[in-house]
Design an enzyme around this catalytic site. Structure first.
Site, PDB file in Angstrom:
ATOM      1  CE  LYS A  13      32.021 -21.902   1.472  1.00 35.31           C
ATOM      2  NZ  LYS A  13      32.444 -20.556   1.027  1.00 35.31           N
ATOM      3  NE  ARG A  88      28.508 -22.345  -4.128  1.00 35.23           N
ATOM      4  CZ  ARG A  88      29.726 -22.723  -3.813  1.00 35.23           C
ATOM      5  NH1 ARG A  88      29.952 -23.865  -3.242  1.00 35.23           N
ATOM      6  NH2 ARG A  88      30.735 -21.939  -4.070  1.00 35.23           N
ATOM      7  NE  ARG A 127      40.196 -18.905  -2.732  1.00 32.39           N
ATOM      8  CZ  ARG A 127      38.916 -19.208  -2.486  1.00 32.39           C
ATOM      9  NH1 ARG A 127      38.585 -19.880  -1.401  1.00 32.39           N
ATOM     10  NH2 ARG A 127      37.973 -18.826  -3.324  1.00 32.39           N
ATOM     11  NE  ARG A 160      38.821 -21.500  -6.463  1.00 28.90           N
ATOM     12  CZ  ARG A 160      37.835 -21.566  -5.577  1.00 28.90           C
ATOM     13  NH1 ARG A 160      38.063 -22.028  -4.353  1.00 28.90           N
ATOM     14  NH2 ARG A 160      36.620 -21.185  -5.889  1.00 28.90           N
ATOM     15  NE  ARG A 171      33.771 -17.806  -6.881  1.00 30.46           N
ATOM     16  CZ  ARG A 171      34.968 -17.770  -6.287  1.00 30.46           C
ATOM     17  NH1 ARG A 171      35.943 -17.044  -6.805  1.00 30.46           N
ATOM     18  NH2 ARG A 171      35.181 -18.452  -5.192  1.00 30.46           N
TER      19      ARG A 171
HETATM   20  P1  ADP Z   1      34.345 -21.007  -2.734  1.00 28.51           P
HETATM   21  O1  ADP Z   1      35.189 -21.861  -1.802  1.00 28.51           O
HETATM   22  O2  ADP Z   1      35.081 -19.810  -3.152  1.00 28.51           O
HETATM   23  O3  ADP Z   1      33.006 -20.711  -2.176  1.00 28.51           O
HETATM   24  P2  ADP Z   1      33.930 -23.449  -4.205  1.00 28.51           P
HETATM   25  O4  ADP Z   1      35.255 -24.094  -4.332  1.00 28.51           O
HETATM   26  O5  ADP Z   1      33.009 -23.963  -3.159  1.00 28.51           O
HETATM   27  O6  ADP Z   1      34.151 -21.869  -4.036  1.00 28.51           O
HETATM   28  O7  ADP Z   1      33.150 -23.487  -5.579  1.00 28.51           O
HETATM   29  C1  ADP Z   1      33.744 -23.109  -6.785  1.00 28.51           C
HETATM   30  C2  ADP Z   1      32.730 -23.265  -7.917  1.00 28.51           C
HETATM   31  O8  ADP Z   1      32.343 -24.642  -8.047  1.00 28.51           O
HETATM   32  C3  ADP Z   1      31.426 -22.514  -7.724  1.00 28.51           C
HETATM   33  O9  ADP Z   1      31.501 -21.156  -8.149  1.00 28.51           O
HETATM   34  C4  ADP Z   1      30.464 -23.347  -8.589  1.00 28.51           C
HETATM   35  O10 ADP Z   1      30.651 -23.067  -9.963  1.00 28.51           O
HETATM   36  C5  ADP Z   1      30.961 -24.761  -8.340  1.00 28.51           C
HETATM   37  N1  ADP Z   1      30.274 -25.390  -7.201  1.00 28.51           N
HETATM   38  C6  ADP Z   1      30.830 -25.805  -6.031  1.00 28.51           C
HETATM   39  N2  ADP Z   1      29.918 -26.345  -5.212  1.00 28.51           N
HETATM   40  C7  ADP Z   1      28.732 -26.263  -5.877  1.00 28.51           C
HETATM   41  C8  ADP Z   1      27.388 -26.648  -5.556  1.00 28.51           C
HETATM   42  N3  ADP Z   1      27.068 -27.198  -4.371  1.00 28.51           N
HETATM   43  N4  ADP Z   1      26.425 -26.408  -6.485  1.00 28.51           N
HETATM   44  C9  ADP Z   1      26.712 -25.867  -7.669  1.00 28.51           C
HETATM   45  N5  ADP Z   1      27.946 -25.469  -8.029  1.00 28.51           N
HETATM   46  C10 ADP Z   1      28.966 -25.678  -7.148  1.00 28.51           C
HETATM   47  P1  ADP Z   2      36.167 -20.488   1.269  1.00 23.91           P
HETATM   48  O1  ADP Z   2      36.415 -21.974   1.298  1.00 23.91           O
HETATM   49  O2  ADP Z   2      35.021 -20.074   2.147  1.00 23.91           O
HETATM   50  O3  ADP Z   2      36.038 -19.947  -0.112  1.00 23.91           O
HETATM   51  P2  ADP Z   2      38.961 -20.260   2.151  1.00 23.91           P
HETATM   52  O4  ADP Z   2      39.049 -21.129   3.356  1.00 23.91           O
HETATM   53  O5  ADP Z   2      39.580 -20.751   0.906  1.00 23.91           O
HETATM   54  O6  ADP Z   2      37.436 -19.774   1.908  1.00 23.91           O
HETATM   55  O7  ADP Z   2      39.606 -18.853   2.568  1.00 23.91           O
HETATM   56  C1  ADP Z   2      39.633 -17.759   1.632  1.00 23.91           C
HETATM   57  C2  ADP Z   2      40.942 -16.997   1.779  1.00 23.91           C
HETATM   58  O8  ADP Z   2      40.989 -16.322   3.043  1.00 23.91           O
HETATM   59  C3  ADP Z   2      42.191 -17.862   1.747  1.00 23.91           C
HETATM   60  O9  ADP Z   2      43.191 -17.094   1.134  1.00 23.91           O
HETATM   61  C4  ADP Z   2      42.498 -18.115   3.223  1.00 23.91           C
HETATM   62  O10 ADP Z   2      43.890 -18.339   3.450  1.00 23.91           O
HETATM   63  C5  ADP Z   2      42.051 -16.806   3.859  1.00 23.91           C
HETATM   64  N1  ADP Z   2      41.459 -16.967   5.202  1.00 23.91           N
HETATM   65  C6  ADP Z   2      40.660 -17.962   5.648  1.00 23.91           C
HETATM   66  N2  ADP Z   2      40.255 -17.743   6.915  1.00 23.91           N
HETATM   67  C7  ADP Z   2      40.800 -16.548   7.289  1.00 23.91           C
HETATM   68  C8  ADP Z   2      40.754 -15.748   8.503  1.00 23.91           C
HETATM   69  N3  ADP Z   2      40.035 -16.129   9.568  1.00 23.91           N
HETATM   70  N4  ADP Z   2      41.437 -14.589   8.493  1.00 23.91           N
HETATM   71  C9  ADP Z   2      42.142 -14.192   7.416  1.00 23.91           C
HETATM   72  N5  ADP Z   2      42.225 -14.885   6.251  1.00 23.91           N
HETATM   73  C10 ADP Z   2      41.567 -16.050   6.185  1.00 23.91           C
END
Ligand code: ADP
Ligand code: ADP
Ligand code: ZN
Length: 215
Positions: A13, A88, A127, A160, A171
């Site tokens: 994302k 979420r 990541r 992270r 998660r």
């Molecule tokens: P990822 O990109 O791996 O999905 P995020 O960076 O979006 O993770 O979120 C990291 C953490 O921040 C989540 O596990 C949660 O604890 C918190 N968080 C982020 N967005 C939300 C939301 N919309 N509602 C509740 N908690 C959130």
């Molecule tokens: P999210 O915000 O959904 O948690 P990220 O954009 O941070 O996900 O991506 C998660 C991990 O996967 C990062 O290490 C990123 O560099 C890698 N990644 C993202 N998109 C792709 C893809 N299409 N193919 C392979 N690796 C990817």
């Protein structure tokens, strides 16, 4: 253009949101990034959110909703925005609908990035993240050209704390239980677009762009 990126943790994302934001010149709103910056600055919100985030749990709705509301009211959101990591759960989605109605806006698209669980675990485990600008890399799938520094801003990349093995599966469970119901919720509204997120970054991006041109 107002859109939401939906998908499991690690689905890509943030990566896609950054590309869309740059090319369409609309703000990328990541609740995760905003919360992390509050945690590192030890604000009141950050102190409240920290424990939930480290445990891989959702931060309470009232905290997240008030930060999103403040952000959407800023001027740069008038022409559109990309929500990443929000909503979420159903309560957040309903509250978002309400907020948008109040400011006379509506959501154009919800992109669901479909990626298998095994692949998501691989992506999260490798990541590397820039706390300064929010860029994500992957040690093998998407490495930074500058090695352990960010290509965009030069800061040192970190892992992270919630990307550690012990927290990742929790998660994913939270995603399955709380967030996945949003797929049906937005499908029923006719704005859901499912994307195969397992292709490479550019291919996924091209698919999103093709769809956006049709909106
Ligand atoms: P990822 O990109 O791996 O999905 P995020 O960076 O979006 O993770 O979120 C990291 C953490 O921040 C989540 O596990 C949660 O604890 C918190 N968080 C982020 N967005 C939300 C939301 N919309 N509602 C509740 N908690 C959130
Ligand atoms: P999210 O915000 O959904 O948690 P990220 O954009 O941070 O996900 O991506 C998660 C991990 O996967 C990062 O290490 C990123 O560099 C890698 N990644 C993202 N998109 C792709 C893809 N299409 N193919 C392979 N690796 C990817
Ligand atoms: Zn950076």
């Amino acid at each position: 253009m107002k859109m939401i990126l939906l998908g499991a943790p690690g689905a890509g994302k943030g990566t896609q949101a950054k590309l869309i934001s740059k090319n369409f010149n609309i703000p990328h709103i990541s609740t995760g990034d905003i919360l992390r910056s509050n945690v590192s600055q030890e604000t009141e919100l950050g102190l409240k959110a920290k424990g939930y985030m480290e445990a891989g749990a959702l931060v309470p709705d009232e905290l997240v909703l008030s930060l999103v509301k403040d952000r959407l009211l800023q001027e740069d959101c008038e022409k559109g925005f990309i929500l990443d990591g929000f909503p979420r759960n159903l309560q957040q989605a309903k509250a978002l609908n309400q907020m948008l109605q109040e400011i006379k806006m509506n959501m154009d698209r919800v992109f669901l990035l479909n990626v298998d669980k095994d692949e998501v675990v691989v992506r999260i485990s490798g990541r590397r993240f820039c706390e300064n600008c929010g860029s994500s890399y992957h040690i093998s799938l998407n490495p930074s050209k500058l090695g352990t520094s960010c290509e965009v801003c030069g800061e040192a990349l970190i892992q992270r704390t919630d990307d550690k093995k012990e927290v990742v599966l929790d998660r994913i469970k939270v995603y399955e239980k709380a967030t996945k119901p949003l797929v049906d919720y937005y499908r029923a509204q006719g704005i859901l677009e499912e994307i195969s997120g397992s292709k490479d970054i550019q291919e996924v991006y091209d698919t999103i762009c093709r769809d956006l041109q049709a909106v």
